[in-house]
Design a protein around this motif. Structure first.
Motif, PDB file in Angstrom:
ATOM      1  N   PHE A 124      14.279  -7.774 -35.283  1.00  0.00           N
ATOM      2  CA  PHE A 124      15.678  -8.179 -35.385  1.00  0.00           C
ATOM      3  C   PHE A 124      16.067  -9.028 -34.178  1.00  0.00           C
ATOM      4  O   PHE A 124      15.442  -8.980 -33.123  1.00  0.00           O
ATOM      5  CB  PHE A 124      16.607  -6.963 -35.485  1.00  0.00           C
ATOM      6  CG  PHE A 124      16.505  -6.019 -34.312  1.00  0.00           C
ATOM      7  CD1 PHE A 124      17.388  -6.102 -33.235  1.00  0.00           C
ATOM      8  CD2 PHE A 124      15.527  -5.032 -34.289  1.00  0.00           C
ATOM      9  CE1 PHE A 124      17.282  -5.234 -32.166  1.00  0.00           C
ATOM     10  CE2 PHE A 124      15.423  -4.158 -33.219  1.00  0.00           C
ATOM     11  CZ  PHE A 124      16.302  -4.256 -32.152  1.00  0.00           C
ATOM     12  N   TRP A 140      24.206  -8.577 -39.873  1.00  0.00           N
ATOM     13  CA  TRP A 140      23.659  -9.867 -39.469  1.00  0.00           C
ATOM     14  C   TRP A 140      23.317 -10.766 -40.650  1.00  0.00           C
ATOM     15  O   TRP A 140      23.804 -11.885 -40.746  1.00  0.00           O
ATOM     16  CB  TRP A 140      22.417  -9.639 -38.606  1.00  0.00           C
ATOM     17  CG  TRP A 140      21.999 -10.876 -37.890  1.00  0.00           C
ATOM     18  CD1 TRP A 140      20.916 -11.658 -38.151  1.00  0.00           C
ATOM     19  CD2 TRP A 140      22.678 -11.498 -36.804  1.00  0.00           C
ATOM     20  NE1 TRP A 140      20.879 -12.724 -37.296  1.00  0.00           N
ATOM     21  CE2 TRP A 140      21.951 -12.643 -36.454  1.00  0.00           C
ATOM     22  CE3 TRP A 140      23.843 -11.187 -36.100  1.00  0.00           C
ATOM     23  CZ2 TRP A 140      22.350 -13.492 -35.417  1.00  0.00           C
ATOM     24  CZ3 TRP A 140      24.235 -12.030 -35.066  1.00  0.00           C
ATOM     25  CH2 TRP A 140      23.487 -13.169 -34.737  1.00  0.00           C
ATOM     26  N   THR A 155      15.509 -10.494 -46.901  1.00  0.00           N
ATOM     27  CA  THR A 155      15.696 -10.076 -45.518  1.00  0.00           C
ATOM     28  C   THR A 155      17.098  -9.524 -45.361  1.00  0.00           C
ATOM     29  O   THR A 155      18.081 -10.230 -45.614  1.00  0.00           O
ATOM     30  CB  THR A 155      15.498 -11.250 -44.543  1.00  0.00           C
ATOM     31  OG1 THR A 155      14.210 -11.815 -44.741  1.00  0.00           O
ATOM     32  CG2 THR A 155      15.620 -10.776 -43.107  1.00  0.00           C
ATOM     33  N   TYR A 156      17.183  -8.272 -44.967  1.00  0.00           N
ATOM     34  CA  TYR A 156      18.490  -7.650 -44.697  1.00  0.00           C
ATOM     35  C   TYR A 156      18.475  -7.072 -43.298  1.00  0.00           C
ATOM     36  O   TYR A 156      17.490  -6.448 -42.877  1.00  0.00           O
ATOM     37  CB  TYR A 156      18.791  -6.533 -45.692  1.00  0.00           C
ATOM     38  CG  TYR A 156      19.976  -5.691 -45.270  1.00  0.00           C
ATOM     39  CD1 TYR A 156      21.275  -6.184 -45.375  1.00  0.00           C
ATOM     40  CD2 TYR A 156      19.788  -4.418 -44.716  1.00  0.00           C
ATOM     41  CE1 TYR A 156      22.362  -5.424 -44.953  1.00  0.00           C
ATOM     42  CE2 TYR A 156      20.871  -3.655 -44.304  1.00  0.00           C
ATOM     43  CZ  TYR A 156      22.152  -4.169 -44.418  1.00  0.00           C
ATOM     44  OH  TYR A 156      23.219  -3.431 -43.991  1.00  0.00           O
ATOM     45  N   GLN A 157      19.558  -7.299 -42.580  1.00  0.00           N
ATOM     46  CA  GLN A 157      19.762  -6.668 -41.294  1.00  0.00           C
ATOM     47  C   GLN A 157      21.238  -6.349 -41.140  1.00  0.00           C
ATOM     48  O   GLN A 157      22.088  -7.229 -41.302  1.00  0.00           O
ATOM     49  CB  GLN A 157      19.296  -7.580 -40.171  1.00  0.00           C
ATOM     50  CG  GLN A 157      19.192  -6.853 -38.838  1.00  0.00           C
ATOM     51  CD  GLN A 157      18.514  -7.734 -37.809  1.00  0.00           C
ATOM     52  OE1 GLN A 157      19.174  -8.352 -37.001  1.00  0.00           O
ATOM     53  NE2 GLN A 157      17.195  -7.825 -37.884  1.00  0.00           N
ATOM     54  N   GLU A 158      21.522  -5.112 -40.862  1.00  0.00           N
ATOM     55  CA  GLU A 158      22.898  -4.635 -40.804  1.00  0.00           C
ATOM     56  C   GLU A 158      23.753  -5.485 -39.871  1.00  0.00           C
ATOM     57  O   GLU A 158      23.414  -5.717 -38.717  1.00  0.00           O
ATOM     58  CB  GLU A 158      22.896  -3.187 -40.316  1.00  0.00           C
ATOM     59  CG  GLU A 158      24.276  -2.553 -40.227  1.00  0.00           C
ATOM     60  CD  GLU A 158      24.203  -1.158 -39.662  1.00  0.00           C
ATOM     61  OE1 GLU A 158      25.259  -0.490 -39.609  1.00  0.00           O
ATOM     62  OE2 GLU A 158      23.101  -0.723 -39.261  1.00  0.00           O
ATOM     63  N   TRP A 200      17.527  -2.130 -41.408  1.00  0.00           N
ATOM     64  CA  TRP A 200      16.908  -3.359 -41.879  1.00  0.00           C
ATOM     65  C   TRP A 200      16.099  -3.105 -43.146  1.00  0.00           C
ATOM     66  O   TRP A 200      15.745  -1.976 -43.476  1.00  0.00           O
ATOM     67  CB  TRP A 200      15.992  -3.953 -40.816  1.00  0.00           C
ATOM     68  CG  TRP A 200      14.834  -3.050 -40.460  1.00  0.00           C
ATOM     69  CD1 TRP A 200      14.831  -2.023 -39.562  1.00  0.00           C
ATOM     70  CD2 TRP A 200      13.521  -3.066 -41.041  1.00  0.00           C
ATOM     71  NE1 TRP A 200      13.599  -1.403 -39.534  1.00  0.00           N
ATOM     72  CE2 TRP A 200      12.776  -2.029 -40.422  1.00  0.00           C
ATOM     73  CE3 TRP A 200      12.899  -3.869 -42.010  1.00  0.00           C
ATOM     74  CZ2 TRP A 200      11.449  -1.778 -40.753  1.00  0.00           C
ATOM     75  CZ3 TRP A 200      11.570  -3.616 -42.339  1.00  0.00           C
ATOM     76  CH2 TRP A 200      10.865  -2.575 -41.721  1.00  0.00           C
ATOM     77  N   GLY A 255      10.705  -4.659 -39.294  1.00  0.00           N
ATOM     78  CA  GLY A 255      11.938  -4.219 -38.679  1.00  0.00           C
ATOM     79  C   GLY A 255      12.404  -5.068 -37.526  1.00  0.00           C
ATOM     80  O   GLY A 255      13.358  -4.712 -36.822  1.00  0.00           O
ATOM     81  N   SER A 274      13.017  -5.538 -45.484  1.00  0.00           N
ATOM     82  CA  SER A 274      12.297  -6.790 -45.677  1.00  0.00           C
ATOM     83  C   SER A 274      11.300  -6.617 -46.817  1.00  0.00           C
ATOM     84  O   SER A 274      10.556  -5.633 -46.848  1.00  0.00           O
ATOM     85  CB  SER A 274      11.562  -7.186 -44.390  1.00  0.00           C
ATOM     86  OG  SER A 274      10.862  -8.396 -44.558  1.00  0.00           O
ATOM     87  N   GLN A 304      14.845 -13.199 -38.032  1.00  0.00           N
ATOM     88  CA  GLN A 304      15.556 -12.819 -39.234  1.00  0.00           C
ATOM     89  C   GLN A 304      17.002 -13.232 -39.234  1.00  0.00           C
ATOM     90  O   GLN A 304      17.717 -12.954 -40.162  1.00  0.00           O
ATOM     91  CB  GLN A 304      15.421 -11.316 -39.427  1.00  0.00           C
ATOM     92  CG  GLN A 304      13.969 -10.933 -39.609  1.00  0.00           C
ATOM     93  CD  GLN A 304      13.818  -9.486 -39.946  1.00  0.00           C
ATOM     94  OE1 GLN A 304      14.778  -8.801 -40.225  1.00  0.00           O
ATOM     95  NE2 GLN A 304      12.604  -9.019 -39.935  1.00  0.00           N
TER      96      GLN A 304
END
Length: 481
Positions: free
Chosen positions: A135, A355, A350-353, A313, A133, A315, A37
């Protein structure tokens, strides 16, 4: 990571290959890097591009050379006199430049296992989807040293300029290493990418199984390496359109509860097909020997098996473009409608804190092989992008070069030439026309276009298409500028 992203930016697909890849979307699949991700939903694209090698025709098969002996420095002794080496400094793209100073007068013979490299075939597989989830964690040099030297890391009595074991043959390579974890913090895949000039390699390691991939290999040959079954493949072709032959070796095996896939690429820049193939196989076999053959010094992963630092996260997978347009943070960078004549659509968020915060949209027409892909990267973290100077067309205008680009594009622009970045204020139909080119291979043809747009607020939009005219591309992106 710029070099690794550039590597994928340079890949192009024939319409036939693209049709095969798009058919995978009908299965519960997906990865730009095994949906790693870090590059958001673009992860799906990269894994597919890796898999597309399966469908490309190799050059005539070269017979394996059998068991060989090679002279290498002694891993157990302090190296002798070395040339001066600057202290280790990460390059601009945060890769790790690996040093292995040459030793004098201290040598030892190692038996190199005979791997059966076979021409490669493949079947579509839908096992690339990462866990919910999942990462990324970037790994420093110290983690790599524990992998190859054990829990204590690099022995203190070795030369301070020596980073990794000699036998790997990674001297001079710039490495990027990541661990991908599932939503519970358990290791899902370790990935190490290496680059040295035009030569590259990719190592993937997964607990309990071979690392997942989009296209499952077939037709390989298995060799016994000290009790470990190692299946290997070989093929050679011009994988990136630069006019040079790339010799690609792949090996897969399970040992000590971990599954390995090692793929290395050696580019023939004038040494000749036979020598290039031999060099490719020898470099490749060094790693297999180190990981599969040496029972007293195999790889160590306990320090990476789990992490408790799990970021927030999100998705999502979209099958209707209208649903993607409801994402208010992204909507203004997306065209209001998709390309005409492309009936199929897939989208990903796609989201990741800390990142990534990314949306990817792909349209395609299965019958013709035409497609268009758009990726919007919101600035979740500080990144630098270098736009081209619009007054220097040699840095982006494909019409200035005929045939293979490698020998023609000035070196200063070569890495980004396949997908250069433009300031939003510089975009125009003329710029799109400068990026539009006709493509043909073995009776197939297409119209390719790729570039990135950097907005004043730091949002980056990457675009690529095949089968659209420059005017059609501009009509889609003009309202978003």
């Amino acid at each position: 990571m710029n070099a690794y992203k550039t590597y994928f930016d340079r890949q192009t697909l024939s319409p036939a290959a693209h049709d095969r890849l798009m058919a995978l979307g009908k299965a519960p699949a997906k990865k730009k890097s095994f949906s790693l991700q870090k590059w958001g939903a673009l992860a799906a694209c990269a894994a597919l591009i890796l898999g597309v090698w399966t469908y490309l025709d190799p050059l005539p098969y070269l017979e394996p050379k059998g068991t060989m002996e090679v002279l290498l420095p002694d891993l157990t002794s302090e190296p002798g006199k070395t040339d001066p080496v600057d202290p280790l400094q990460p390059p601009e793209d945060n890769g790790i430049l690996i040093h292995s100073p040459a030793a004098e007068g201290q040598t030892q013979f190692y038996m190199i296992p005979a791997l059966n490299f076979q021409s490669r075939g493949g079947d579509a597989a839908a096992d690339i989807a990462p866990p919910n989830g999942s990462f990324f964690v970037e790994l420093p040099l110290t983690d790599l040293q524990k992998i190859f030297w054990g829990p204590e890391g690099k022995p203190e009595d070795l030369n301070p300029d020596t980073d990794l074991p000699w036998v790997l043959g990674w001297d001079g390579y710039t490495l990027w290493a990541t661990a991908t974890y599932d939503g519970n913090g358990d290791l899902w895949m370790l990935s190490v990418y290496g680059s040295k000039g035009l030569d590259t390699f990719e190592l993937e390691v997964s607990p309990g199984q071979l690392p997942p991939q989009c296209l499952r290999d077939s037709g390989g040959e298995t060799a016994d390496v000290n009790g470990t079954a190692v299946t290997s493949y070989y093929y050679a072709y011009d994988r990136d359109g630069d006019g040079l032959t790339d010799h690609v070796c792949t090996s897969e095996f399970l040992v000590d509860g971990y599954g390995y896939r090692f793929r290395s690429v050696h580019t023939d820049t004038g040494e000749g097909e036979e020598k290039a193939a031999e060099a490719a196989r020898l470099f490749h076999t060094y790693f297999v020997m180190r990981a599969a053959q040496w029972t007293d010094s195999r790889c160590y992963f306990d320090h990476l098996a789990h992490t408790d630092n799990i970021p927030a996260w999100r998705s999502e997978h979209y099958t209707a473009y209208a649903d993607l347009l409801t994402l208010t943070d992204f909507a203004s960078y997306l065209p209001q409608t998709g390309p005409d004549g492309m009936e199929s659509f897939e989208g990903y968020l796609t989201y990741q804190e800390g990142w990534c915060d990314t949306v990817h949209a792909t349209w395609y027409a299965a019958g013709s092989g035409a497609y268009a892909g758009l990726t919007v990267y919101l600035p979740e973290r500080a990144e630098e992008h270098t736009p081209v100077d619009i007054n220097m067309p040699e840095s982006y205008d494909v019409r200035l070069y005929e045939g293979a680009w490698y020998d023609q594009v000035p070196e200063a622009y070569r890495d980004e030439f396949h997908q250069p970045t433009f300031r939003a204020g510089d975009m125009s139909l003329a710029v799109v026309e400068a990026r539009w080119r006709e493509w043909s291979e073995k009776g197939s043809s297409g119209m390719l276009c790729s570039f990135k747009i950097l907005h004043d607020n730091g949002v980056l939009v990457a675009w690529e298409s095949e089968g659209l005219t420059a005017q059609e591309v501009w009509a889609l992106i003009e309202p978003t500028i």
